[in-house]
Scaffold this active site. Sequence first.
Site, PDB file in Angstrom:
ATOM      1  CD  GLU A  56      -3.110  -0.936   3.290  1.00 33.37           C
ATOM      2  OE1 GLU A  56      -3.245  -2.063   2.987  1.00 33.37           O
ATOM      3  OE2 GLU A  56      -2.666  -0.120   2.434  1.00 33.37           O
TER       4      GLU A  56
ATOM      5  CG  ASN B 135       0.333   4.919   5.939  1.00 31.37           C
ATOM      6  OD1 ASN B 135       0.051   6.035   5.877  1.00 31.37           O
ATOM      7  ND2 ASN B 135       0.828   4.032   4.890  1.00 31.37           N
TER       8      ASN B 135
ATOM      9  CG  HIS C 115      -3.365   5.332  -2.879  1.00 30.18           C
ATOM     10  ND1 HIS C 115      -2.358   5.449  -3.614  1.00 30.18           N
ATOM     11  CD2 HIS C 115      -2.906   4.854  -1.731  1.00 30.18           C
ATOM     12  CE1 HIS C 115      -1.226   4.910  -2.916  1.00 30.18           C
ATOM     13  NE2 HIS C 115      -1.612   4.374  -1.747  1.00 30.18           N
TER      14      HIS C 115
ATOM     15  CD  GLU D  53       0.959   4.434   1.122  1.00 25.67           C
ATOM     16  OE1 GLU D  53       0.240   3.897  -0.070  1.00 25.67           O
ATOM     17  OE2 GLU D  53       1.353   4.066   1.796  1.00 25.67           O
TER      18      GLU D  53
ATOM     19  CG  ASP E  40      -1.627   7.397  -6.280  1.00 28.06           C
ATOM     20  OD1 ASP E  40      -2.837   7.162  -5.783  1.00 28.06           O
ATOM     21  OD2 ASP E  40      -0.895   6.333  -6.235  1.00 28.06           O
TER      22      ASP E  40
HETATM   23  C1  XIL Z   1       2.345  -0.779  -3.113  1.00 26.19           C
HETATM   24  C2  XIL Z   1       3.277  -0.709  -4.136  1.00 26.19           C
HETATM   25  O1  XIL Z   1       3.442   0.612  -5.124  1.00 26.19           O
HETATM   26  C3  XIL Z   1       3.649  -1.905  -5.267  1.00 26.19           C
HETATM   27  O2  XIL Z   1       4.876  -1.953  -6.029  1.00 26.19           O
HETATM   28  C4  XIL Z   1       3.469  -3.263  -4.298  1.00 26.19           C
HETATM   29  O3  XIL Z   1       3.357  -4.290  -5.457  1.00 26.19           O
HETATM   30  C5  XIL Z   1       2.544  -3.398  -3.458  1.00 26.19           C
HETATM   31  O4  XIL Z   1       2.392  -2.398  -2.587  1.00 26.19           O
HETATM   32  N1  XIL Z   1      -0.646   1.029   0.204  1.00 26.19           N
HETATM   33  C6  XIL Z   1       0.710   1.021   0.820  1.00 26.19           C
HETATM   34  C7  XIL Z   1       1.807   0.677   0.107  1.00 26.19           C
HETATM   35  O5  XIL Z   1       0.848   1.164   2.150  1.00 26.19           O
HETATM   36  O6  XIL Z   1       2.792   0.117   0.526  1.00 26.19           O
HETATM   37  C8  XIL Z   1       1.534  -0.118  -1.266  1.00 26.19           C
HETATM   38  O7  XIL Z   1       2.472  -0.087  -2.252  1.00 26.19           O
HETATM   39  C9  XIL Z   1       0.258   0.818  -2.058  1.00 26.19           C
HETATM   40  C10 XIL Z   1      -1.029   0.749  -1.299  1.00 26.19           C
END
Ligand code: XIL
Length: 356
Positions: free
Chosen positions: A138, A186, A222, A252, A254
């Site tokens: 990020e 990522n 996401h 990731e 969802d």
């Molecule tokens: C999130 C976790 O799911 C949480 O438990 C934590 O508090 C914060 O991080 N992008 C990412 C992940 O790359 O590492 C993040 O994970 C969600 C967003």
Amino acid sequence: MLLCPPFSSAQTLRAVAARAGLLVGTCVTPEHFNEPQYANTLAREFNMVEPENAMKWRATEPARGEFDFTAGDRIVTFAEAHGMKVRGHNLLWDKYNPGWLATGHFTSPQLAEIMHNHIRTVVQHYAGRVFAWDVVNESFDAHGNIKSTLWYDQPGIGFAGQKTRYIEQAFRWAHEADPKALLFYNDFDVEAVNAKSDAMYAMVRDFRRHGVPIDGVGLQMHLSNLDPSALSSLAANIARFAGLGLQVHITEMDVALPVDHNGQLLHPEDLHRQAQIYRKVAAVCAAQPACTAFQTWGFTDRYSWIPRFTHGAKGQALVFDKNYQPKPADRALLQGLARVTPKVAGERKQECRCGK
Ligand code: XIL
């Protein structure tokens, strides 16, 4: 309409993905390994895991120069016992850092040394056991500019104002520590072709031209909605990264749904909308050889970051419910991974009508 493969209830995501030559993964939290349903579902359904938080800086280097690999090692041990690959996440981010680092007011030479030592120590510890790393997480804002962070210009490791140079440095150090690990950049909101993914593309193309060791990009995915144009844009985006010789991982995914204050769905029919989103995204990935891994951010609605992240407005984002029962999204994901919908363009016509 396509003929649908006869998926039995015994068919698992990992069996179907393996047949399609794909990795299917989820993020995990080792505290739950003692819960039999958690461990059984995980081992049965997935052939790849990624630590949700256990390999982030706050976990691995809680005090300067003092490393703690307890939680990460538990994940690797679990994965090895169940024939799963481990995807490392992540080496460099402006979030989830320990207090000593975030508020340490270090100079640029100190930060460069801290970053080098961290990357070297963590990557060497897991060399040969973690097959791929999100090296940097990020770094771009929505407009495609490099974000102002500790690592870049606050004060940064010595490359403030030089855009992606500090990212390049992180990749070089990671590669030195384990030349065999696959190295990924990522990010989120880079799934479609847009200003942010254009910036990511320009960076990666530049890295490839100049011999910076990068192997792939991670698209976080996401989601809460998905319109048809987003789907074709995703396919085009994956194709352009593939054109650079890179792998693409969905890292990731969802699909967050609106819920009431008890976590119940506001619109129960959303379960089917969610299922279609999982199926379509998985099918886009499965249709392109460069898309080598598909991962969700957790697998059971019992444990998902979405309710906390959305202050209770959304939830039920994953493919198994709170009691580890498969939701419609699970069977749909299975269909998508099996390349049931091979072409995005013909997606409507080829809609698979079997299953749930
Ligand atoms: C999130 C976790 O799911 C949480 O438990 C934590 O508090 C914060 O991080 N992008 C990412 C992940 O790359 O590492 C993040 O994970 C969600 C967003």
